[in-house]
Enzyme design. Structure first.
Site, short mmCIF file in Angstrom:
data_model
loop_
_atom_site.label_atom_id
_atom_site.label_comp_id
_atom_site.label_asym_id
_atom_site.label_seq_id
_atom_site.Cartn_x
_atom_site.Cartn_y
_atom_site.Cartn_z
N ILE A 182 0.82 -1.20 0.00
CA ILE A 182 0.00 0.00 0.00
C ILE A 182 0.86 1.26 0.00
O ILE A 182 0.58 2.21 -0.73
CB ILE A 182 -0.96 -0.01 1.20
CG1 ILE A 182 -2.00 -1.12 1.05
CG2 ILE A 182 -1.65 1.34 1.37
CD1 ILE A 182 -2.88 -1.32 2.27
N LEU A 205 -8.77 -6.24 3.81
CA LEU A 205 -7.63 -7.09 3.47
C LEU A 205 -7.23 -6.80 2.03
O LEU A 205 -8.06 -6.85 1.12
CB LEU A 205 -8.02 -8.56 3.64
CG LEU A 205 -6.88 -9.56 3.78
CD1 LEU A 205 -5.99 -9.24 4.97
CD2 LEU A 205 -7.46 -10.98 3.92
N TYR A 230 -4.37 -5.38 17.70
CA TYR A 230 -4.36 -4.69 16.40
C TYR A 230 -5.59 -3.79 16.27
O TYR A 230 -5.48 -2.61 15.91
CB TYR A 230 -4.32 -5.72 15.29
CG TYR A 230 -4.33 -5.14 13.89
CD1 TYR A 230 -3.16 -4.63 13.33
CD2 TYR A 230 -5.49 -5.13 13.13
CE1 TYR A 230 -3.16 -4.11 12.04
CE2 TYR A 230 -5.50 -4.61 11.85
CZ TYR A 230 -4.34 -4.10 11.31
OH TYR A 230 -4.34 -3.59 10.04
N ASP A 247 12.77 4.09 12.01
CA ASP A 247 11.79 3.45 12.88
C ASP A 247 10.75 4.50 13.25
O ASP A 247 11.04 5.45 13.98
CB ASP A 247 12.50 2.92 14.13
CG ASP A 247 11.54 2.31 15.14
OD1 ASP A 247 10.32 2.28 14.89
OD2 ASP A 247 12.02 1.87 16.20
#
Length: 248
Positions: free
Chosen positions: A22, A186, A154, A62
């Site tokens: 993505i 998804l 999540y 990060d």
């Protein structure tokens, strides 16, 4: 490229999780609309960079580190100047039932999926305020509105993204800055390519459109929300999931 397509000309856009999937599709979309692109990932985003103008900037970082966000800002400033657009796409998540979920995994999920969004806002809101224009698009997930076992950590982090988006939108609206969330279903990335066909079909049964989302589907929504055409849209959570999300 026709001039009418350059909706992002002169804008500088940072995309996290840009090495593939993505994030890669978002980078390609915004570059096609004229934006100068900064690719941020824990892995080197060389494959993405090869699809973009040569001036694009790659930063290995990060996103859960405040120091790394400061470095991202400094490197972007040196190459392009002020940042106009931040797309917080980087995320992690694995299925882990609550009986197996430990606090370390919980904290790591939140640090990448939610803390990073806060850190990016702290870093870039001041300069966006100064220039009276800015766009944050934070990638959440439509999983918060469907049944997916073993994803409490999540889902909690991704629901937190929506809360943060709505709160931040209120804080910065008077400065020409919009803040929105995109909720993909998804998506057809390398994480799902090895799924059996019957599992894929079962996933699609709850959707109006019977296929996985493609990364370009998500990128299209981000392209719109980061343009001037979306200047009156803020604090919103936009499902991009083929009609799967159930509002309750």
């Amino acid at each position: 490229m026709m001039g009418s397509q350059l909706t992002h000309e002169g804008r500088v856009a940072i995309i996290t999780g840009a090495a593939r999937g993505i994030g890669q599709a978002i980078a390609i979309k915004l570059a096609a609309h004229g934006a100068k692109i900064v690719l941020v990932d824990m892995d080197k985003a060389d494959d993405t960079a090869r699809m973009l103008p040569a001036e694009s900037l790659i930063i290995t970082a990060d996103v859960s580190s405040a120091d790394d966000w400061k470095r991202i800002d400094q490197m972007t400033m040196q190459r392009f100047g002020n940042t106009d657009i931040v797309v917080n796409n980087a995320g992690i998540g694995n299925q882990m039932p609550i009986d197996e979920l430990d606090f370390a995994n919980w904290k790591k999920t939140f640090s990448v999926n939610l803390d990073a969004h806060f850190l990016s806002a702290k870093q870039f809101v001041p300069q966006m305020r100064e220039h009276k224009w800015g766009r944050f698009v934070n990638i959440s997930s439509n999983s918060i509105g469907i049944v997916v076992p073993g994803m409490s950590h999540y889902m909690a982090s991704k629901m937190g993204v929506i809360g943060f988006v709505r709160g931040l939108a209120n804080d910065v609206a008077d400065s020409g800055i919009t803040v929105n969330a995109v909720l993909p279903s998804l998506t057809n990335t390398r994480l799902v390519q090895d799924m059996p066909e019957d599992v894929k079909r079962a996933t699609w049964q709850g959707q109006a459109i019977k296929r996985f989302a493609e990364p370009t589907d998500i990128a299209g929504a981000v392209g719109f929300l980061t343009s001037d055409d979306a200047s009156f849209i803020t604090g919103q959570a936009l499902p991009v999931d083929g009609g799967q999300y159930k509002v309750s």
